[in-house]
Design an enzyme around this catalytic site. Sequence first.
Site, mmCIF file in Angstrom:
data_model
loop_
_atom_site.group_PDB
_atom_site.id
_atom_site.type_symbol
_atom_site.label_atom_id
_atom_site.label_comp_id
_atom_site.label_asym_id
_atom_site.label_seq_id
_atom_site.Cartn_x
_atom_site.Cartn_y
_atom_site.Cartn_z
ATOM 1 N N SER A 1 0.843 -1.195 0.000
ATOM 2 C CA SER A 1 0.000 0.000 0.000
ATOM 3 C C SER A 1 0.877 1.244 0.000
ATOM 4 O O SER A 1 2.094 1.159 0.041
ATOM 5 C CB SER A 1 -0.905 -0.002 1.229
ATOM 6 N N LYS A 2 0.224 2.383 -0.009
ATOM 7 C CA LYS A 2 0.952 3.650 -0.154
ATOM 8 C C LYS A 2 2.054 3.847 0.876
ATOM 9 O O LYS A 2 3.051 4.492 0.595
ATOM 10 C CB LYS A 2 -0.002 4.853 -0.060
ATOM 11 N N ARG A 3 1.849 3.265 2.080
ATOM 12 C CA ARG A 3 2.900 3.525 3.060
ATOM 13 C C ARG A 3 4.212 2.833 2.717
ATOM 14 O O ARG A 3 5.238 3.116 3.302
ATOM 15 C CB ARG A 3 2.499 3.130 4.492
#
Length: 482
Positions: A252-254
């Site tokens: 995911s984006k993190r």
Amino acid sequence: MTVRVRFAPSPTGYLHVGGGRTALYNYLFAKAKGGTYILRVEDTDEARSTREFEDLQIADLKWLGVHHTEGPDVGGPYGPYRQSERKQIYLDHAHKLIEMNKAYHCFCTEEELEARKKDLPPDENGSYHYDGKCRGLSKDESNKRLAAGEKAVIRLKAPAKTYVLKDHVRGEVNFPEGMVGDFVIIRSGGLPVFNFCNVIDDWLMKITHVIRAEEHLSNTVRQLMVYEAFGATPPEYAHISLLIGKDRQKLSKRHGATSVNQYREETYLPAAMTNYLCQLGWSHPEEKDIFTMDEVAPLFSIDRFNKSPAIFDVEKLNFMNGQHLKKLPIETLLKQADQAVPKDHPYHKQSPEWKMECLNFYKDHILFFKELPESMKVLFDDSFEMTPELTDIFSWETTPKIAEYLVGVVNNLTTPFITAAQFDDWSNHIKNELKIKGKPLFMGMRAVLTAQGHGKELKFILPLTPSEILKKRVNKIAGAMK
RNA sequence: GCCCCCAUCGUCUAGCCCGGUCUAGGACACCGCCUUUUCACGGCGAUAACAGGGGUUCGAAUCCCCUUGGGGGUGCCA
């Protein structure tokens, strides 16, 4: 049987690297088998799907070099290829199932369902399935309530039996009886649900192999039920492992950049991206690691997938980018560099010959195009700043002699650039006439000519530096030395 | 909770299906050395893994079971 495969993204965001990988595998498999790769847009989630994202995803796929021969933008014999344009098809098929007594209207509201779930003993709560309340409703009764304007979904009657899926990567997967209940195939708003339209489309579009992410594995049992209800033969399946982040959680984006678009903007090469993605869960039969998609397509097989999830780690991608960068033909190099270097950079003012020479040199020294402006800084920068390193070099007794000589020859330059041969003459002069050699020679020359204590080979850098810049810089340095 | 899937160096993986050729091979990263017109590239080298426990077998990374760990599903999301 000719192979037909598809990639079926939802246009609810940018193309995810995982999606890119799935698309790539499908494309490669079609190429290996001389089959057809098609693109189908699954936009039945009306709230989140947009046409913009569809266009962006198609653009990213194109950038990767994954080209479909049938799809919403190019048409084809099994269209339309956008699920939002196929609503009637799904409805017709759902009604066929009702006629065949394999599906039924269900009038239970979400609140009712929730309430009934609460009444269940706590231990059964977790595996709650629809209790089948409307399953026995007669068609007359259903039609009456429908006519009265009551909202209803359509549910498939889940057969009470076990299912076995023969998966190309998982082997035999058993789905025990009672794993799923009567599930919704048409929402109350009339829109179909993924597990239903996905099957209808694969069936109608004559898809022979489904290569998709493992997250769909459990749901496959529902899809098998739909095929069975129609008496259709399911395609062959290959559920590939998921891409995960460093913490082994879903990517995911993190974890950093997760969309193909971001890598594209950071000047990664599509060849490097596809090479890397291809090897995250699949291995080359000859254990090669640097290859192009054209090279690997004939060798691609559905039987070399790795079952375990793979961590997406940019380090290797970076390495591959450097490898592919070196192999790029000069025309491509020129084109890419034109885009990657900022418009106001003096690079753009140089001659085609200069650019060619410059790129031929720098391609071996950079990993990404975006490094180019920074790497070329030494060619166009006439500023000078004293550093401890330079102070040291200037304090050697040899350096002023070198400076004296170089200031003379540089100021007498009449050509816009020096040649490599000229540079050799300079160093030979210092070596033979001034009797300076080794470290004092080259460090001294570097300091006087570039105002740096380190950098790439002078022999290559200087012929790319405009004489005008060289003059300004050398004079500033000479001034500072006094 | 229930169901399904997975488990080899830090990472990507080969080998596993068809046990012996595996004191487990390659690549990235890291470290060291070589080159020294320095960084990078390249070359050479080092460190580094069969999750644990039981079986089966003359022999198991490879087959079976359990445990542990991780992931996914369990939606009127896809």
